[in-house]
Scaffold this motif. Structure first.
Motif, PDB file in Angstrom:
ATOM      1  N   CYS A 187      51.340  91.552  10.334  1.00  0.00           N
ATOM      2  CA  CYS A 187      52.304  91.631   9.064  1.00  0.00           C
ATOM      3  C   CYS A 187      53.156  90.414   9.567  1.00  0.00           C
ATOM      4  CB  CYS A 187      53.559  92.614  10.943  1.00  0.00           C
ATOM      5  SG  CYS A 187      54.945  93.543  10.481  1.00  0.00           S
ATOM      6  N   GLN A 188      53.878  90.324   8.346  1.00  0.00           N
ATOM      7  CA  GLN A 188      55.189  89.866   8.301  1.00  0.00           C
ATOM      8  C   GLN A 188      56.162  89.923   8.081  1.00  0.00           C
ATOM      9  OE1 GLN A 188      53.263  87.948   4.197  1.00  0.00           O
ATOM     10  NE2 GLN A 188      51.014  87.738   5.512  1.00  0.00           N
ATOM     11  N   PRO A 189      57.200  90.356   9.436  1.00  0.00           N
ATOM     12  CA  PRO A 189      58.223  90.480   8.841  1.00  0.00           C
ATOM     13  C   PRO A 189      59.056  90.286   7.833  1.00  0.00           C
ATOM     14  CG  PRO A 189      57.561  88.873  10.615  1.00  0.00           C
ATOM     15  CD  PRO A 189      56.951  89.349   9.703  1.00  0.00           C
ATOM     16  N   GLN A 190      59.924  90.548   7.159  1.00  0.00           N
ATOM     17  CA  GLN A 190      60.961  90.078   6.378  1.00  0.00           C
ATOM     18  C   GLN A 190      62.574  90.089   7.083  1.00  0.00           C
ATOM     19  OE1 GLN A 190      60.091  89.436   3.208  1.00  0.00           O
ATOM     20  NE2 GLN A 190      57.914  89.775   4.380  1.00  0.00           N
ATOM     21  N   ILE A 191      62.695  89.375   7.474  1.00  0.00           N
ATOM     22  CA  ILE A 191      64.148  88.824   8.300  1.00  0.00           C
ATOM     23  C   ILE A 191      65.217  89.413   7.852  1.00  0.00           C
ATOM     24  CG2 ILE A 191      65.439  87.206  10.083  1.00  0.00           C
ATOM     25  CD1 ILE A 191      62.659  87.664  10.830  1.00  0.00           C
TER      26      ILE A 191
END
Length: 292
Positions: A187-191
């Motif tokens: 997962c690549q969180p979009q902060i």
């Protein structure tokens, strides 16, 4: 007027390897400090948590008791697992307590930390244990179905990850089930998007791959509290344990915090008492004194 020194130690929690797990700054105070000073020091350390210990003189108590408070870089929090583990490790490893159990007076009530000897290696010629882990006694955090039904918004905040369930913890965090532990790792969180979601923060979790030695993986994001990703969030496991109890039908777990730093949390859920026992190791990586 001469400045007083405040001893501090930076401890990596839920790991036995330096620069892994979750770092916390532990400060030992001789007297109470005002909240502005406490928050300023936490902002200066700029770690996910800075905690403050102050000895409490309670002679009727069997175990030593300390006041304990936890601060992120921007605010005080009600509960923190990794900084409590770090505080206990600091007290045990520096010989500041003579017992195997410590009590902490906190905003979440009295919490305990117990030193648990590790068994010696099978090929060891030494009769002494090889070390110890620390077991924390924490309250369960409840998980319930969320009123927030915008699956697309949650998926976008996780860079398009497939969302299986959306739940919410009693602490106000989104609790998101992904299809697998691998999905949690990748997962690549979009902060920025997570910060705009309602609620406090976001826990993501998924079942561990077969043969991995773990029961589930998780990660925790909390940009509203100045923590884009908490490398190993102990308090999140107080919600993860009862959730996976229902999924897996068991009360004992080995969990992987699948952040880039990584960490391992061993858990036991006491259904009757509604308590979660978190066990892990810690290692001190830095020490010094603050001038105040």
């Amino acid at each position: 007027m001469a400045k007083k020194l405040v001893k501090y130690c930076v401890v990596d929690a839920f790991t036995d390897t330096a620069f892994k797990g979750n770092p916390a700054a532990v400060c030992l105070l001789e007297e109470e400090k005002d909240d502005k000073w406490l928050q300023s020091v936490a902002a200066e350390f700029n770690l996910s948590e800075t905690c403050y210990l102050i000895p409490l003189n309670e002679p009727t108590n069997t175990n030593p008791r300390f006041g304990l408070r936890w601060f992120t870089p921007v605010d005080e929090v009600d509960l923190c697992g990794h900084a409590t583990l770090a505080a206990a490790h600091f007290l045990f490893s520096y010989g500041l307590v003579k017992t195997d159990t410590i009590e902490f007076s906190t905003r979440s009530g009295i919490l305990t930390a117990k030193r648990v000897p590790e068994p010696k290696a099978s090929n060891s010629q030494d009769d002494c244990p090889t070390g110890y882990s620390i077991e924390l006694d924490f309250p369960v955090v409840q998980v319930a179905e969320a009123n927030f039904n915008d699956v697309l918004a949650i998926s976008k905040s996780l860079n398009g990850a497939s969302v299986v369930e959306i739940n919410e913890t009693s602490k106000g965090d989104h609790f998101i089930l992904l299809p697998s532990g691998e999905a949690v790792v990748e997962c690549q969180p979009q902060i920025d998007l997570i910060q705009n979601c309602p609620g406090r923060g976001m826990i993501i979790t998924g079942p561990a791959p077969q043969g991995s030695g773990f029961d589930f993986y998780s990660r925790f994001f909390c940009p509203k509290f100045g923590i884009n990703e908490d490398p190993v969030c102990g308090s999140a496991h107080c919600a993860l344990a009862p959730y996976w109890r229902k999924k897996l039908g068991k009360c004992d777990f080995v969990a992987l915090a699948a952040s880039p730093r990584g960490g391992v949390v061993k858990l036991h859920l006491d259904d009757e008492k509604q308590r979660v026992f978190l066990r892990g190791k810690a290692v001190a990586v830095m020490e010094g004194s603050l001038l105040v």
